[in-house]
Every structure is written in structure tokens, then in C-alpha cells.
Scaffold this active site. Structure first.
Site, PDB file in Angstrom:
ATOM      1  N   GLU A 278       0.582  11.416   1.925  1.00  0.00           N
ATOM      2  CA  GLU A 278       0.533  10.772   3.345  1.00  0.00           C
ATOM      3  C   GLU A 278       0.876  12.199   4.450  1.00  0.00           C
ATOM      4  O   GLU A 278       0.890  13.193   4.961  1.00  0.00           O
ATOM      5  CB  GLU A 278       2.173  11.152   3.412  1.00  0.00           C
TER       6      GLU A 278
ATOM      7  N   ASP B 138       1.566  -4.915   4.992  1.00  0.00           N
ATOM      8  CA  ASP B 138       2.532  -5.876   6.065  1.00  0.00           C
ATOM      9  C   ASP B 138       2.161  -6.817   7.427  1.00  0.00           C
ATOM     10  O   ASP B 138       1.624  -7.795   7.858  1.00  0.00           O
ATOM     11  CB  ASP B 138       3.958  -5.621   7.200  1.00  0.00           C
TER      12      ASP B 138
ATOM     13  N   ASP C  44      -0.983   2.291   8.781  1.00  0.00           N
ATOM     14  CA  ASP C  44      -0.362   1.647  10.027  1.00  0.00           C
ATOM     15  C   ASP C  44      -1.770   0.552  10.913  1.00  0.00           C
ATOM     16  O   ASP C  44      -2.858   1.687  10.426  1.00  0.00           O
ATOM     17  CB  ASP C  44      -0.547   3.077  10.723  1.00  0.00           C
TER      18      ASP C  44
END
Length: 163
Positions: free
Chosen positions: A14, A99, A63
Site C-alpha cells: 500500500e 467499485d 484508484d
């Protein structure tokens, strides 16, 4: 996943410091010894792994960088696909949860001409399930937020072919 599969080593990467710290605390609290988290930029993964060294890649909610001018910042695309196809061992799996549905399409397009095959896809994990066994589907913090808002989570499972 580390608790469910104690016979495997898990490395989380991350870039955001706060998320690394939060994850490290969860790993420590869980008591698992086969998981680590590191702060690292995904654009430099080729520095970490040899060709064919990775058995599986799990990409959770990258992202999307939705504006056209931010296209070069998107992880899901040809450069990542080329690295993943090289790093994965034959039979290795790539799991993507997002998403943002176009992330799946971008990754599939990035694998064009590379030894990767689509094993399964879901455009709404809550309604149709993920393309991997239900017992191996972990609901991430991001995913729980999308579920609460009634928004779909998309999932893609790909496999590295022998050649």
C-alpha cells in the site's frame, strides 16, 4: 486470508502510510505470522519479484483515476498487465475487486496478447457472488462502504497460462 491459509505467505503493499499502519496493527492483533504489510509504490513492483515468482495477486479497489487527463496514473492498464503476466507463475491467479467497472475492462484489454485468461467475472459481487469460492471472499473495508450505499462491487479472476 492469512488466517484462512496459514500455509501461504501474504504480502500486502500500500502506498498510503496511514493504511499501512492500520493494516500492520490488524496483522499484529490477529496473531498470524505469515502476513506482512509494506509501504510501496505499485509502479515499481518489478524491483521486488522475479519472473514467475508470484503465485497469486490480489488487487483490491485500486484508484480508478476516472478523468481522461489522469490516465497515466491508472494502475489497471497495459504496464501493470505486462508486469503481472511476467511475475505470475504458470497457473497463478490474479483477483481484482473494484467499485469501478471499467477497471476490469482496462485490465482485460491490457492482457491482450499475453498468456492470461479470464476465469470469471462478476459485475455485482453482492448479487451474483465473486468468481472464486465464497469462503475465500473477504469483504474489505471499502467493499463494506459500497454495500452500505447499495453500490456494486465488481470482481475479476484471471489465470496465467503455461506459455
Amino acid at each position: 486470508m492469512a488466517a484462512k491459509h496459514a500455509d501461504r505467505n501474504w504480502l500486502g503493499l500500500e502506498i498510503r502510510f496511514k493504511r499501512v499502519i492500520l493494516c500492520a496493527k490488524k496483522i499484529r492483533a490477529s496473531g498470524v505470522e505469515n502476513a506482512r504489510i509494506a509501504r510501496y509504490d505499485a509502479w515499481f513492483l518489478e524491483d521486488l519479484f522475479e519472473r514467475g515468482e508470484v503465485d497469486a495477486l490480489y488487487v483490491n479497489f485500486p484508484d480508478p483515476w476516472m478523468r481522461d487527463r489522469d490516465e497515466k496514473k491508472r494502475l489497471m492498464g497495459p504496464a501493470f498487465a505486462d508486469w503481472a503476466a511476467s511475475a505470475l507463475a504458470p497457473g497463478g491467479l490474479l483477483r481484482l475487486k473494484s467499485d469501478h467497472g471499467p477497471n476490469l475492462d482496462r485490465l482485460i484489454a491490457g492482457f491482450e496478447g499475453l498468456p492470461m485468461e479470464v476465469v470469471g467475472r462478476s459485475d455485482d459481487v453482492a448479487l451474483r457472488g465473486a468468481p472464486w469460492p465464497e469462503e475465500d471472499d473477504i469483504i474489505t473495508n471499502y467493499q463494506s462502504k459500497f454495500i452500505a450505499r447499495g453500490e456494486p462491487t465488481h470482481a475479476l479472476l484471471m489465470r496465467r497460462q503455461s506459455s
